[in-house]
Design a protein around this motif. Sequence first.
Motif, mmCIF file in Angstrom:
data_model
loop_
_atom_site.group_PDB
_atom_site.id
_atom_site.type_symbol
_atom_site.label_atom_id
_atom_site.label_comp_id
_atom_site.label_asym_id
_atom_site.label_seq_id
_atom_site.Cartn_x
_atom_site.Cartn_y
_atom_site.Cartn_z
ATOM 1 N N ASN A 75 0.686 -1.296 -0.142
ATOM 2 C CA ASN A 75 -0.068 -0.029 -0.120
ATOM 3 C C ASN A 75 0.775 0.724 0.029
ATOM 4 N N GLY A 76 2.366 1.420 0.361
ATOM 5 C CA GLY A 76 3.332 2.147 -0.258
ATOM 6 C C GLY A 76 3.856 2.800 1.130
ATOM 7 N N GLN A 77 2.321 2.726 2.123
ATOM 8 C CA GLN A 77 2.558 3.670 3.328
ATOM 9 C C GLN A 77 3.170 2.570 5.015
ATOM 10 N N ALA A 78 4.323 2.028 4.333
ATOM 11 C CA ALA A 78 5.107 1.566 5.297
ATOM 12 C C ALA A 78 7.234 1.855 4.944
ATOM 13 N N ALA A 79 7.532 1.860 5.946
ATOM 14 C CA ALA A 79 8.634 1.962 5.579
ATOM 15 C C ALA A 79 10.115 1.141 6.649
ATOM 16 N N GLU A 80 11.003 0.492 6.124
ATOM 17 C CA GLU A 80 12.376 -0.075 6.944
ATOM 18 C C GLU A 80 12.431 0.774 7.875
ATOM 19 N N VAL A 81 12.370 -0.219 9.142
ATOM 20 C CA VAL A 81 12.965 0.222 10.559
ATOM 21 C C VAL A 81 14.050 0.169 10.661
ATOM 22 N N PRO A 82 15.161 1.187 10.602
ATOM 23 C CA PRO A 82 16.364 1.565 10.220
ATOM 24 C C PRO A 82 17.291 0.171 11.137
ATOM 25 N N GLY A 83 18.124 0.177 10.687
ATOM 26 C CA GLY A 83 19.142 -0.837 11.527
ATOM 27 C C GLY A 83 20.432 0.280 12.253
ATOM 28 N N GLY A 84 21.395 -0.445 13.338
ATOM 29 C CA GLY A 84 22.189 0.428 13.622
ATOM 30 C C GLY A 84 21.326 1.211 14.924
ATOM 31 N N LEU A 85 20.566 0.622 15.400
ATOM 32 C CA LEU A 85 19.634 2.190 16.546
ATOM 33 C C LEU A 85 20.763 1.138 17.412
ATOM 34 N N VAL A 86 20.574 0.496 17.796
ATOM 35 C CA VAL A 86 21.070 -0.316 19.028
ATOM 36 C C VAL A 86 22.447 0.015 19.671
ATOM 37 N N GLY A 87 22.916 0.937 20.778
ATOM 38 C CA GLY A 87 23.772 1.325 21.034
ATOM 39 C C GLY A 87 23.955 2.564 20.899
ATOM 40 N N GLU A 88 22.852 3.391 19.825
ATOM 41 C CA GLU A 88 22.691 4.650 20.256
ATOM 42 C C GLU A 88 22.084 5.381 21.514
ATOM 43 N N THR A 89 22.412 6.651 21.227
ATOM 44 C CA THR A 89 21.275 6.805 23.144
ATOM 45 C C THR A 89 20.144 6.899 22.006
ATOM 46 N N GLY A 90 19.081 7.276 23.140
ATOM 47 C CA GLY A 90 17.291 7.065 22.416
ATOM 48 C C GLY A 90 17.288 8.308 22.138
ATOM 49 N N ASN A 91 18.310 9.339 22.246
ATOM 50 C CA ASN A 91 17.666 11.029 21.255
ATOM 51 C C ASN A 91 18.628 10.672 20.021
ATOM 52 N N ASP A 92 19.376 9.880 20.458
ATOM 53 C CA ASP A 92 20.366 9.837 18.740
ATOM 54 C C ASP A 92 19.373 8.598 17.471
ATOM 55 N N ALA A 93 18.537 7.669 18.250
ATOM 56 C CA ALA A 93 18.191 7.030 17.621
ATOM 57 C C ALA A 93 17.099 7.727 17.113
ATOM 58 N N LYS A 94 16.057 8.473 18.010
ATOM 59 C CA LYS A 94 14.634 8.618 17.914
ATOM 60 C C LYS A 94 15.049 9.624 16.772
ATOM 61 N N SER A 95 15.990 10.507 16.058
ATOM 62 C CA SER A 95 16.096 11.170 15.335
ATOM 63 C C SER A 95 16.673 10.502 13.825
ATOM 64 N N THR A 96 17.300 9.226 13.847
ATOM 65 C CA THR A 96 17.171 8.388 13.110
ATOM 66 C C THR A 96 15.539 7.882 12.547
ATOM 67 N N LEU A 97 15.023 7.244 13.226
ATOM 68 C CA LEU A 97 14.136 6.957 13.405
ATOM 69 C C LEU A 97 12.979 8.278 12.362
ATOM 70 N N ASN A 98 12.782 9.118 12.827
ATOM 71 C CA ASN A 98 12.558 10.967 12.756
ATOM 72 C C ASN A 98 12.879 10.763 11.073
ATOM 73 N N ARG A 99 14.128 10.805 10.244
ATOM 74 C CA ARG A 99 14.302 10.708 9.336
ATOM 75 C C ARG A 99 14.309 9.583 8.591
ATOM 76 N N ALA A 100 13.617 8.749 8.902
ATOM 77 C CA ALA A 100 13.226 6.912 7.868
ATOM 78 C C ALA A 100 11.490 7.305 7.681
ATOM 79 N N GLY A 101 11.043 8.393 8.582
ATOM 80 C CA GLY A 101 9.606 9.009 8.225
ATOM 81 C C GLY A 101 8.776 8.115 9.211
ATOM 82 N N PHE A 102 9.709 7.881 10.710
ATOM 83 C CA PHE A 102 8.478 7.213 11.672
ATOM 84 C C PHE A 102 8.506 8.082 12.436
ATOM 85 N N SER A 103 7.286 9.105 12.832
ATOM 86 C CA SER A 103 7.329 10.205 14.065
ATOM 87 C C SER A 103 6.156 10.101 14.988
ATOM 88 N N SER A 104 6.013 8.705 15.914
ATOM 89 C CA SER A 104 5.580 8.284 16.664
ATOM 90 C C SER A 104 6.735 7.459 17.789
#
Length: 892
Positions: A820-849
């Motif tokens: 349906n084109g409404q999904a994205a791939e959850v980025p890799g490399g999040l484990v080991g990052e701080t929570g805020n850095d991981a959140k920023s990566t997710l936001n850039r991938a399109g995940f807002s929540s």
Amino acid sequence: MTRQTSMSARVRTFRPRSAGGALGGILGAIAMSVIAGVLVTAAVTPVVALSGHTAKTAVDIFEKLPSHLDPGQLAEPSTLYATGADTTVYELATFYDQNRETVEWDSISQFVKDAAVAEEDPRFYTHGGVDILATSRAVLQNAAGQSLSGASTITMQYVRNVLIQEAYSILDKDERDKAYEDAMRQDADRKLKEMRYAISIEKQYSKDDILLGYLNIALFGRQIYGIESAAQYYYGKSAKDVSLAEAASLVAIVNNPSLYQLDVPDNLDANKERRDKILGSMLRHGKITQAQYDEAVATPIEPKITPRVQGCYVAEQNFGLGHFCDYVLRYIKQDPSFGDTPEERQFRFNRGGFQIYTTIDLDMQAAGLEAMRNTVPALMDGIKVGGASVSTQVGTGRVLAMVQNRPFNDADDFLKSNPEYTTVNYNTDEEYGGSSGFQVGSTFKPVTLAEWIRTGHSVQDRVNVNSRSVQESSFQASCLPDGVYGYGSFKFTNDNEGTRGNQSVLTAIARSVNGGLVSMQQRMDLCDTFATAQKLGIHRASDQPRFTQEEADAGYINQEQVGQIRVPTLNGDDRDLSVVPSNVYGGIDEIAPITMATAYGAFAGDGTVCTPVPIDQILDSNNEQVKFTKSKCTEALSPEVAAGVAYALEYTVNNGLASHARSATGIPHLAKTGTTDDVVDNWTVGSSTTVSTATWVGNADPIQLPDGTWARVSTMPFGNLMYADQTIWPAMMNVADQKYGGSAFPEPSQASIRQTMVTVPDVKGKSFDEASKMLNDVGFSVVDGGEVDSSVAQGLAASSDPAGGSSVPLGSAVTVYRSNGQAAEVPGGLVGETGNDAKSTLNRAGFSSVAFACEAGGKANPRKDEVVSVSPESGSEARVSSRITLTLSCDD
């Protein structure tokens, strides 16, 4: 057992004359030639003085006449026989133009011989073929304007009968009539030729042989020829057993059959008068005593008329074999070995004295008749009911049984008052007396299965068995325009809707599921399937219908279509099957039961198909073998393919819809049932390794419905009619099992029964149509799984189940999910990052929540706490609006 001619009697009735007898005959013939020449000259020109010159001229004329006369083969009845289990030979039916049984000298009463000689030719044993005294007397009578007939000796009468029989043996009617008239001429020329031939006959054969030939050839009224048939017909006994009075009465008939024959009551007085005259001659010549004479003349004439009934109705009355008998006759009429035309073959058959030993098994026939008559009546209100069952021997084509619900009769008057009888043979093709055939329904499915196995598929492969609509272009057809069946679509249904989804081919066959066969055919060439059917000998029972001029005149078709077959066929022949998809699972063509039995014999017989034959051997009246067309056996299928089909059809008996075909004695059987639309026709066709049987019950013809239309009707409302085949087929095969046995079917090849495993291709990112083609090409069926959340562009394949790279059974269903084109791939490399850095990566991938959670309780500090896990995990796809939870390693 019905009376039949002994083998020893079916031989030539003449023996070469001894050397001494021949010499005497020659000397006598020379003398007789001179005298006969003079006498005949006198008969022709009585006013000429009998000078030496005249005598010499007469002798010259006489000697130049043809002298050789070949008695040839006398016309005799041809008879059909069946051999019982105890080797007893039974007469089924006889056929003749002339009812004659040629017998030997010792098979004729001496009374008959003496009566013939005493009355017809008292000096028979002393003259040389021409009785000089009688001829002289005839010459004088002729000079006085009287007949020459009194001059005929027995030898001369025999000559005339031979000439008559030669005329009767001519096929062409005009030539036959001309030859007969010539043989019957009452003039001196004909008498002279008879003399010449008679003298020649006397040179070659003994007196007893000539008298024997005369008694065997003479006409005794109607179609009765020869003393044996005359004795049997008029007195119901053999010629060797007749009394003196009976012998004289029979000999009396020869003089003038229409006046003296004993089956006309008004003739009895005239016959007695001539009989008594013959008895007087016998007394006068010392052949009987006065006491014998007195007793004989006092005996009243009391014939016992015993007709030798000919025709297949006799076989029907005695054995229920009327239709089989008719089939044998038509088989001979179709056989070029018997002549160039049907008329010539019939003519030869009716005169040839053939002993035809048929293939019929009387025990199987009796069992089939009983079962048929107990389940399928000849007539029913509301339906033109028909039933037929035929068995052939695997590997030989011998027809062992042939039964149907309506008995045989071919007399028009009888049929008018007895509608339960019929001339139509429901078991055979039209030219063999059959109907136009019957739709075979699902019994055609094994043919499609044979092509499936031949093309490298397995019975364990899985196919979509669902009812559905399909595109005509999905059926490859190399023999049709554009290489496909068509460009429309059609919808089909299953009778068995309880079997759905993707099932094995074995299940589709055993449960007769149409959808499975459609799926199979979509992976093969339609034309190849019908080529396989053709190799199995399967063809229509009558010609395919063709477009007519009337249809062109009415504008329904183009003029160029006139005369063309209405449906596509393999070769355009009248008996070709219809090359249409519905035929591969529904058997829509009308086919004779004997054709289906023949084809199934190939499934049970290593792929060898043998054309049906109803005759084991034919002997002529001299017990010599007669050539006829025998069964032709060819390889229709390879043994491996046949074994695969047998495996599936045996499974159908043991685990499917043909359970009624199981053997009562444990003999392995294969079988398939068939039912046409609205249960109009019902079939069971199957085989052991020795005997194949096809049984059909249904509509023999359409009936007129209340609205005035004509149609075949469902058999369902008529009691157990729709199940009658399930009684008849086992009844015949159980007898076959007991008599012919049967072994295990050959083991199928591994290729035909293995479960083929195939890797599912990765279709992610492909269009749905492209993904479907990729899967179909490998052999999978495709199910549309609808839309799912995916990062793939909208509308493209997001994933499949089973997933790409999986190894699954060939023919399995693969579900394709579209993005349906409404999904994205959850980025890799999040484990080991701080929570805020991981959140920023997710936001850039399109995940807002994005939410945080602690690994072991406590309060999250995303600024410094590191991510220990992600949900959904990295690499997975999730709707961009969905919540991503980051689990942190929180301090207490």
